[in-house]
Design a protein around this motif. Structure first.
Motif, PDB file in Angstrom:
ATOM      1  N   GLY A  16      40.557  20.163  10.260  1.00 39.46           N
ATOM      2  CA  GLY A  16      41.732  19.414   9.801  1.00 39.46           C
ATOM      3  C   GLY A  16      42.157  18.764  10.845  1.00 39.46           C
ATOM      4  O   GLY A  16      43.470  18.432   9.904  1.00 39.46           O
ATOM      5  N   CYS A  17      42.338  18.325  11.990  1.00 41.41           N
ATOM      6  CA  CYS A  17      42.562  17.087  12.762  1.00 41.41           C
ATOM      7  C   CYS A  17      43.358  16.044  12.440  1.00 41.41           C
ATOM      8  O   CYS A  17      44.690  15.748  12.502  1.00 41.41           O
ATOM      9  CB  CYS A  17      41.852  16.668  13.899  1.00 41.41           C
ATOM     10  SG  CYS A  17      40.382  16.670  13.567  1.00 41.41           S
ATOM     11  N   VAL A  18      42.818  15.360  11.065  1.00 35.30           N
ATOM     12  CA  VAL A  18      43.220  14.576  11.020  1.00 35.30           C
ATOM     13  C   VAL A  18      44.022  14.612   9.383  1.00 35.30           C
ATOM     14  O   VAL A  18      45.305  13.579   9.545  1.00 35.30           O
ATOM     15  CB  VAL A  18      41.784  13.352   9.815  1.00 35.30           C
ATOM     16  CG1 VAL A  18      41.631  14.310   8.334  1.00 35.30           C
ATOM     17  CG2 VAL A  18      42.848  12.125   9.368  1.00 35.30           C
ATOM     18  N   ASN A  19      43.949  15.559   9.130  1.00 42.11           N
ATOM     19  CA  ASN A  19      44.952  16.778   8.548  1.00 42.11           C
ATOM     20  C   ASN A  19      46.638  16.041   8.659  1.00 42.11           C
ATOM     21  O   ASN A  19      47.348  15.872   8.335  1.00 42.11           O
ATOM     22  CB  ASN A  19      44.412  17.287   7.543  1.00 42.11           C
ATOM     23  CG  ASN A  19      43.172  17.778   6.277  1.00 42.11           C
ATOM     24  OD1 ASN A  19      42.185  18.120   7.258  1.00 42.11           O
ATOM     25  ND2 ASN A  19      43.259  16.527   5.086  1.00 42.11           N
ATOM     26  N   PHE A  20      46.170  16.994   9.665  1.00 50.58           N
ATOM     27  CA  PHE A  20      47.433  17.031  10.796  1.00 50.58           C
ATOM     28  C   PHE A  20      48.035  16.026  11.172  1.00 50.58           C
ATOM     29  O   PHE A  20      49.012  15.837  11.707  1.00 50.58           O
ATOM     30  CB  PHE A  20      47.216  18.461  11.541  1.00 50.58           C
ATOM     31  CG  PHE A  20      46.983  19.682  10.631  1.00 50.58           C
ATOM     32  CD1 PHE A  20      48.745  20.353   9.795  1.00 50.58           C
ATOM     33  CD2 PHE A  20      46.127  20.330  10.289  1.00 50.58           C
ATOM     34  CE1 PHE A  20      48.151  21.546   9.467  1.00 50.58           C
ATOM     35  CE2 PHE A  20      46.108  21.649   9.788  1.00 50.58           C
ATOM     36  CZ  PHE A  20      47.305  22.474   9.024  1.00 50.58           C
ATOM     37  N   SER A  21      47.478  14.808  11.179  1.00 51.29           N
ATOM     38  CA  SER A  21      48.392  13.923  12.417  1.00 51.29           C
ATOM     39  C   SER A  21      48.629  13.146  11.496  1.00 51.29           C
ATOM     40  O   SER A  21      49.811  12.441  11.490  1.00 51.29           O
ATOM     41  CB  SER A  21      46.864  13.011  13.281  1.00 51.29           C
ATOM     42  OG  SER A  21      46.790  12.011  12.936  1.00 51.29           O
ATOM     43  N   ILE A  22      47.694  12.819   9.557  1.00 52.36           N
ATOM     44  CA  ILE A  22      48.909  11.811   9.047  1.00 52.36           C
ATOM     45  C   ILE A  22      50.079  12.798   8.296  1.00 52.36           C
ATOM     46  O   ILE A  22      50.959  12.441   8.510  1.00 52.36           O
ATOM     47  CB  ILE A  22      47.737  12.584   7.713  1.00 52.36           C
ATOM     48  CG1 ILE A  22      46.710  11.231   8.221  1.00 52.36           C
ATOM     49  CG2 ILE A  22      48.216  11.276   6.435  1.00 52.36           C
ATOM     50  CD1 ILE A  22      45.356  11.205   7.041  1.00 52.36           C
TER      51      ILE A  22
END
Length: 235
Positions: free
Chosen positions: A99-105
């Motif tokens: 979920g790296c992109v999710n949590f970055s957003i």
């Protein structure tokens, strides 16, 4: 995937490639490896339930390359590699795990990125070969950032394989030295963290709801709310 029947030229390095099925970037990455004249054995996973073909354990492997693969490779296959196991991670060193992109957003980061690193027994813990950051706009939604990320990841692969063919292991060693001070963040999120943020509580604030829609809502993995034992999904 080829059926492990290809004749192997022992004068060439053998690469075991793990990609994602129905992913053009994965298929094009494998084509590039072939164009650069390596022995290539490639496997494409559909989801996390797939397993490594048993015949893969019979191969003499110089390198493993993972590109958008669903699989988490066990230590038993990593130990077979004579030289390096390399993963192309769709996130910067600040965001290891799932979920790296999710949590970055969700965290409203102004930059995101991709990372090339050595693979160890623990996921996203190996030494970093290279990484690249790129700006992210505050009005971009998840699908847009994902597409941008996958393109950047493929371009990082193109640059890596070109230089690797030219310099061999010296290229990897040089990049490891250049980035020896770049470390992974200690916080490594799991799939369960993603699931937690996909479930919406009835008392959620409007601001947090909008952030979660932007960061975690995906047509294949929609947000949901539970009422009286039933799930209601955001369409």
């Amino acid at each position: 995937m080829n059926e492990f029947k290809n004749p192997v030229n022992r004068l060439k390095n053998t690469i075991l490639f793990f990609g994602r099925r129905n992913c053009n970037y994965s298929e094009n990455a494998a084509k590039l490896i072939r164009q650069y004249d390596f022995n290539l054995f490639d496997f494409y996973s559909n989801d996390k339930s797939d397993s490594i073909p048993k015949k893969a354990y019979d191969l003499e492997i110089d390198y493993i390359i993972c590109f958008r693969s669903w699989l988490i490779l066990p230590e038993s296959i990593l130990k077979k590699v004579k030289k390096y196991s390399i993963n192309f991670h769709p996130g910067p060193p600040a965001y290891p795990g799932s979920g790296c992109v999710n949590f970055s957003i969700y965290n409203q980061e102004e930059k995101y990125g991709v990372t090339i690193h050595l693979m160890e027994k623990k996921v996203d813990s190996g030494k970093i070969i290279d990484y690249e950051l790129f700006p992210v706009s505050s009005n971009q939604i998840l699908l847009e950032v994902l597409e941008q990320t996958h393109l950047k990841l493929f371009r990082s692969f193109q640059n890596f394989i070109k230089n690797f063919k030219k310099e061999g292991d010296n290229y990897i060693l040089r990049k490891l030295q250049e980035n020896e001070n770049v470390k992974w963040a200690q916080k490594k999120r799991k799939v369960s963290d993603l699931e937690f943020h996909r479930e919406i509580a009835a008392e959620i604030s409007e601001e947090d709801l909008n952030r979660r829609i932007k960061a975690f809502h995906h047509p294949n993995f929609p947000l949901f709310i539970k009422l009286y034992g039933k799930k209601f999904y955001l369409k």
